[in-house]
Design an enzyme around this catalytic site. Structure first.
Site, PDB file in Angstrom:
ATOM      1  N   CYS A 181      41.186  44.345  24.366  1.00 40.85           N
ATOM      2  CA  CYS A 181      41.390  45.150  23.590  1.00 40.85           C
ATOM      3  C   CYS A 181      40.098  47.111  23.336  1.00 40.85           C
ATOM      4  O   CYS A 181      40.094  47.378  21.996  1.00 40.85           O
ATOM      5  CB  CYS A 181      42.526  44.600  22.450  1.00 40.85           C
ATOM      6  SG  CYS A 181      40.796  43.320  22.111  1.00 40.85           S
TER       7      CYS A 181
ATOM      8  N   LYS B 123      53.317  30.820  20.577  1.00 38.94           N
ATOM      9  CA  LYS B 123      54.514  31.302  22.131  1.00 38.94           C
ATOM     10  C   LYS B 123      53.360  32.244  22.484  1.00 38.94           C
ATOM     11  O   LYS B 123      53.054  33.442  22.240  1.00 38.94           O
ATOM     12  CB  LYS B 123      55.431  32.688  21.181  1.00 38.94           C
ATOM     13  CG  LYS B 123      56.137  32.492  22.852  1.00 38.94           C
ATOM     14  CD  LYS B 123      57.160  33.947  22.640  1.00 38.94           C
ATOM     15  CE  LYS B 123      56.880  34.854  22.875  1.00 38.94           C
ATOM     16  NZ  LYS B 123      56.125  35.262  24.229  1.00 38.94           N
TER      17      LYS B 123
ATOM     18  N   GLU C 247      45.725  41.063  14.993  1.00 42.03           N
ATOM     19  CA  GLU C 247      44.544  42.134  16.120  1.00 42.03           C
ATOM     20  C   GLU C 247      45.207  42.710  17.282  1.00 42.03           C
ATOM     21  O   GLU C 247      46.097  42.625  17.701  1.00 42.03           O
ATOM     22  CB  GLU C 247      43.688  40.668  16.829  1.00 42.03           C
ATOM     23  CG  GLU C 247      43.028  39.889  15.746  1.00 42.03           C
ATOM     24  CD  GLU C 247      41.999  39.274  15.568  1.00 42.03           C
ATOM     25  OE1 GLU C 247      42.238  38.777  17.183  1.00 42.03           O
ATOM     26  OE2 GLU C 247      41.815  38.940  15.401  1.00 42.03           O
TER      27      GLU C 247
ATOM     28  N   GLU D  51      46.641  54.138  23.576  1.00 37.63           N
ATOM     29  CA  GLU D  51      46.321  53.744  24.217  1.00 37.63           C
ATOM     30  C   GLU D  51      46.915  53.589  25.057  1.00 37.63           C
ATOM     31  O   GLU D  51      48.041  53.531  25.588  1.00 37.63           O
ATOM     32  CB  GLU D  51      46.474  52.332  23.140  1.00 37.63           C
ATOM     33  CG  GLU D  51      45.560  51.216  24.063  1.00 37.63           C
ATOM     34  CD  GLU D  51      45.776  49.113  23.252  1.00 37.63           C
ATOM     35  OE1 GLU D  51      46.980  49.596  22.887  1.00 37.63           O
ATOM     36  OE2 GLU D  51      44.925  49.325  23.338  1.00 37.63           O
TER      37      GLU D  51
HETATM   38  P1  NAD Z   1      52.817  42.474  23.319  1.00 39.25           P
HETATM   39  O1  NAD Z   1      52.346  43.342  21.748  1.00 39.25           O
HETATM   40  O2  NAD Z   1      53.806  43.394  24.575  1.00 39.25           O
HETATM   41  O3  NAD Z   1      52.938  41.028  23.656  1.00 39.25           O
HETATM   42  C1  NAD Z   1      52.612  40.385  22.871  1.00 39.25           C
HETATM   43  C2  NAD Z   1      52.624  39.641  21.745  1.00 39.25           C
HETATM   44  O4  NAD Z   1      54.010  39.789  21.495  1.00 39.25           O
HETATM   45  C3  NAD Z   1      53.885  39.086  23.608  1.00 39.25           C
HETATM   46  O5  NAD Z   1      53.632  37.133  23.445  1.00 39.25           O
HETATM   47  C4  NAD Z   1      54.709  39.285  23.634  1.00 39.25           C
HETATM   48  O6  NAD Z   1      56.370  38.124  23.791  1.00 39.25           O
HETATM   49  C5  NAD Z   1      55.186  38.936  22.132  1.00 39.25           C
HETATM   50  N1  NAD Z   1      56.272  40.488  21.165  1.00 39.25           N
HETATM   51  C6  NAD Z   1      56.769  41.294  21.822  1.00 39.25           C
HETATM   52  N2  NAD Z   1      57.462  41.878  20.863  1.00 39.25           N
HETATM   53  C7  NAD Z   1      57.715  41.177  20.127  1.00 39.25           C
HETATM   54  C8  NAD Z   1      58.962  40.634  18.444  1.00 39.25           C
HETATM   55  N3  NAD Z   1      59.502  41.677  18.305  1.00 39.25           N
HETATM   56  N4  NAD Z   1      58.144  39.957  17.888  1.00 39.25           N
HETATM   57  C9  NAD Z   1      57.637  39.181  17.966  1.00 39.25           C
HETATM   58  N5  NAD Z   1      57.284  39.113  19.396  1.00 39.25           N
HETATM   59  C10 NAD Z   1      57.423  40.309  20.406  1.00 39.25           C
HETATM   60  O7  NAD Z   1      51.161  43.359  23.481  1.00 39.25           O
HETATM   61  P2  NAD Z   1      50.850  42.286  25.222  1.00 39.25           P
HETATM   62  O8  NAD Z   1      51.307  43.895  26.417  1.00 39.25           O
HETATM   63  O9  NAD Z   1      50.734  41.195  25.729  1.00 39.25           O
HETATM   64  O10 NAD Z   1      49.041  42.745  24.870  1.00 39.25           O
HETATM   65  C11 NAD Z   1      48.466  43.970  25.147  1.00 39.25           C
HETATM   66  C12 NAD Z   1      47.985  44.966  23.867  1.00 39.25           C
HETATM   67  O11 NAD Z   1      47.445  44.461  22.983  1.00 39.25           O
HETATM   68  C13 NAD Z   1      47.747  45.758  23.694  1.00 39.25           C
HETATM   69  O12 NAD Z   1      47.879  46.925  22.511  1.00 39.25           O
HETATM   70  C14 NAD Z   1      46.157  45.815  23.143  1.00 39.25           C
HETATM   71  O13 NAD Z   1      45.294  46.511  22.847  1.00 39.25           O
HETATM   72  C15 NAD Z   1      46.429  44.324  21.980  1.00 39.25           C
HETATM   73  N6  NAD Z   1      45.320  43.830  22.343  1.00 39.25           N
HETATM   74  C16 NAD Z   1      44.399  43.290  21.464  1.00 39.25           C
HETATM   75  C17 NAD Z   1      43.734  42.699  20.954  1.00 39.25           C
HETATM   76  C18 NAD Z   1      43.238  42.214  19.582  1.00 39.25           C
HETATM   77  O14 NAD Z   1      42.045  42.186  19.572  1.00 39.25           O
HETATM   78  N7  NAD Z   1      42.541  43.380  18.532  1.00 39.25           N
HETATM   79  C19 NAD Z   1      43.172  41.401  21.814  1.00 39.25           C
HETATM   80  C20 NAD Z   1      44.251  41.869  22.955  1.00 39.25           C
HETATM   81  C21 NAD Z   1      45.018  42.481  23.191  1.00 39.25           C
HETATM   82  O1  6OD Z   2      36.541  37.814  21.606  1.00 37.29           O
HETATM   83  C1  6OD Z   2      36.883  37.514  20.822  1.00 37.29           C
HETATM   84  O2  6OD Z   2      36.958  36.406  20.147  1.00 37.29           O
HETATM   85  C2  6OD Z   2      38.341  38.738  20.839  1.00 37.29           C
HETATM   86  N1  6OD Z   2      39.722  38.167  19.372  1.00 37.29           N
HETATM   87  C3  6OD Z   2      38.590  39.094  21.815  1.00 37.29           C
HETATM   88  C4  6OD Z   2      39.759  39.952  21.900  1.00 37.29           C
HETATM   89  C5  6OD Z   2      40.235  40.928  22.813  1.00 37.29           C
HETATM   90  C6  6OD Z   2      40.916  41.528  22.837  1.00 37.29           C
HETATM   91  O3  6OD Z   2      41.716  42.085  24.037  1.00 37.29           O
END
Ligand code: NAD
Ligand code: 6OD
Length: 477
Positions: A288, A178, A254, A381
């Site tokens: 992130c 998803k 992640e 964040e």
């Molecule tokens: P989000 O957590 O709001 O959403 C991510 C996904 O989770 C979406 O597909 C959303 O529909 C789904 N989701 C939301 N609530 C849910 C629930 N209760 N159950 C199941 N699925 C659910 O995150 P976002 O706003 O899309 O992305 C930004 C965040 O993601 C930031 O905090 C960023 O740091 C983090 N992020 C982390 C990494 C990493 O590799 N560590 C990479 C990219 C983004």
């Molecule tokens: O480079 C990657 O493999 C990775 N997972 C990046 C994540 C970025 C976060 O927004």
């Protein structure tokens, strides 16, 4: 191309829809189908059935061939993928064309190479006194976990989706994915490519929709799901974990970050400034790994702040926040920073372009100073083009400040003193430490965070480990 579910080899757009907006000008560019519980359930059942069919009997050679075909398929439709990623996210085209889509292709090729070349262990065993020969051969085989749920965010939509889909398929799992409700398009194109590659029906399924109390939650709380790989916000990870607990479903997370950069007085300052411009402002801070806390050794602090602010003010070709809601969140932190006593040395508001972008979700690249370590702006964040810069005096203080955070994803260290780099890097509480660079990736390396930034590691064999279960076989000789 219209966003569509892909379940058991069939595309569908039935049921309720919600609008897809362009972050560039706020206009509606499409509609997205919202998966019901029944759609999610049929995807999980299709995945289970695939494990009992040809997909479940496939060997690693066959699966690697599929992965390579998928990579070739994305490459053949490269421009279409770039267009779709740019339309959904508003990110600069160059970024999508040099990072997002090439990395998606790279993810499939890397996991084809890695899983095909992966050795397993064998131990010839002798047990003195055991009846008969007293000898046995122990060897390990890996079997897939089963039906894997993959939930991905909007910031690097295809890159982060394929980062999990590729190893999950390589290891022989069946996937229900998803993507974020904000960015459904490249995921749908990926389903088309997977379909064209001839991957057996049900091995890869895609459902669209929202997260909480919707498709995401239906999927991650489904009893038929054997593992969950999630990338997104830490609070969402916590919510998913609560649901996963009901079935003791393993998770790979992640999550978010509040990443520090440590700039030592011996650093190449121009390089550190340019590096921080990239690490704080690439994709308007919506990665992130982006730096939101910069700590600079006092002798070069003023010069660094001046140079960084100057560069932030001259940035022109940047993209919007993903949504009006996210823009409002980032702007609320800009206001909070001022209320907490920050000095805004660059940006801090909404840019004016004098064209259609004024209807989009833009915020200015922003540099803040003057906040205590306890300020919410320094602890939470923001996920926008903003960093706070603070001074430090010595190495111990720099490390203490870097580690004084609920998060621990990535850190960047700027120094020309190699011994210092080796001393500091392992003391920083983060899963990834870059020295004199940022986001320089090798897909074989462990990727993930500590504390609220995640659970487990992905990348290379770490992903293959998560997506498979070792089984020890002991054969008496
Ligand atoms: P989000 O957590 O709001 O959403 C991510 C996904 O989770 C979406 O597909 C959303 O529909 C789904 N989701 C939301 N609530 C849910 C629930 N209760 N159950 C199941 N699925 C659910 O995150 P976002 O706003 O899309 O992305 C930004 C965040 O993601 C930031 O905090 C960023 O740091 C983090 N992020 C982390 C990494 C990493 O590799 N560590 C990479 C990219 C983004
Ligand atoms: O480079 C990657 O493999 C990775 N997972 C990046 C994540 C970025 C976060 O927004």
């Amino acid at each position: 191309m219209k966003p569509a579910h892909y379940v058991n080899g069939v595309f569908s757009t039935t049921g309720e829809t919600f609008p897809l907006l362009s972050p560039v000008d706020g206009s509606q560019v499409g509609v997205v189908p919202e998966a019901t519980r029944d759609v999610v359930d049929s995807a999980v059942r299709a995945a289970r059935a695939a494990l009992d069919g040809p997909w479940g009997r496939s060997g690693v050679e066959e699966r690697c061939a599929f992965l390579r075909r998928i990579a070739d398929g994305i490459e053949a439709r490269f421009e279409e993928f770039v267009d779709a990623e740019v339309a959904d996210t508003g990110k600069p085209r160059e970024l999508a064309a040099t990072v997002d889509i090439p990395r998606a292709i790279g993810n499939f090729r890397a996991y084809a190479d890695l899983s095909y070349g992966r050795p397993e262990r064998a131990y010839p065993t002798t047990v003195p006194g055991w009846s008969g020969s007293g000898q046995a051969l122990n060897y390990t085989v890996r079997r897939p976990l089963g039906v894997v749920a993959i939930i991905s965010p909007w910031n690097l939509p295809l890159l982060l989706l394929t980062w999990k889909v590729a190893p999950a398929l390589a290891a022989g799992n069946a996937v229900v994915a998803k993507p974020s409700e904000e960015t459904p398009s490249t995921a749908t194109l990926l389903a088309e490519v997977i379909d064209e590659a001839g991957v057996p029906d049900g091995a890869f399924n895609l459902v669209h929709g929202h997260g909480g109390a919707a498709a995401g939650e239906y999927l991650t709380s489904h009893a038929g799901v054997d593992a969950i790989a999630f990338t997104g916000a830490s609070a969402t990870g916590a919510a998913i974990m609560r649901n996963a607990a009901d079935h003791v479903t393993p998770v790979s997370f992640e999550l978010g970050g509040k990443n520090p950069a440590l700039v030592f007085a011996d650093a190449d300052l121009a390089e550190a400034v340019e590096g921080t411009v990239r690490s704080s402002f690439t994709h308007s801070g919506q990665i992130c790994l982006c730096t939101e806390r910069v700590y600079v050794q006092r002798p070069v602090y003023d010069e660094f702040v001046r140079a960084l602010a100057e560069r932030a003010r001259t940035l022109k070709d940047y993209g919007p926040m993903i949504s009006a809601e996210h823009r409002d969140k980032v702007l609320s932190y800009y206001r909070l920073a001022v209320a907490e006593g920050a000095t805004v040395v660059a940006g801090g508001g909404v840019p004016s372009f004098g064209d259609a972008r004024d209807g989009g979700f833009y915020v200015e690249p922003t540099v803040l100073t003057g906040l205590p370590q306890t300020a919410r702006t320094v602890r939470e964040e923001i996920f926008g083009p903003v960093c706070h810069v603070a001074p430090f005096d010595d190495e111990d203080e720099a490390i203490r400040l870097a580690n004084d955070s609920p998060y621990g994803l990535a850190a960047t260290v700027w120094t020309t003193d190699l011994s210092r780099a080796h001393r500091v890097a392992p003391r920083v509480e983060a899963g990834i430490v870059w020295v004199n660079c940022w986001n320089l990736r090798d897909l074989r390396t462990p990727f993930g965070g500590v504390k609220a930034s995640g659970i487990g590691r992905e990348g290379g064999e770490y992903s293959l480990d998560f997506f498979s279960e070792p089984v020890n076989v002991c054969v008496k000789i």
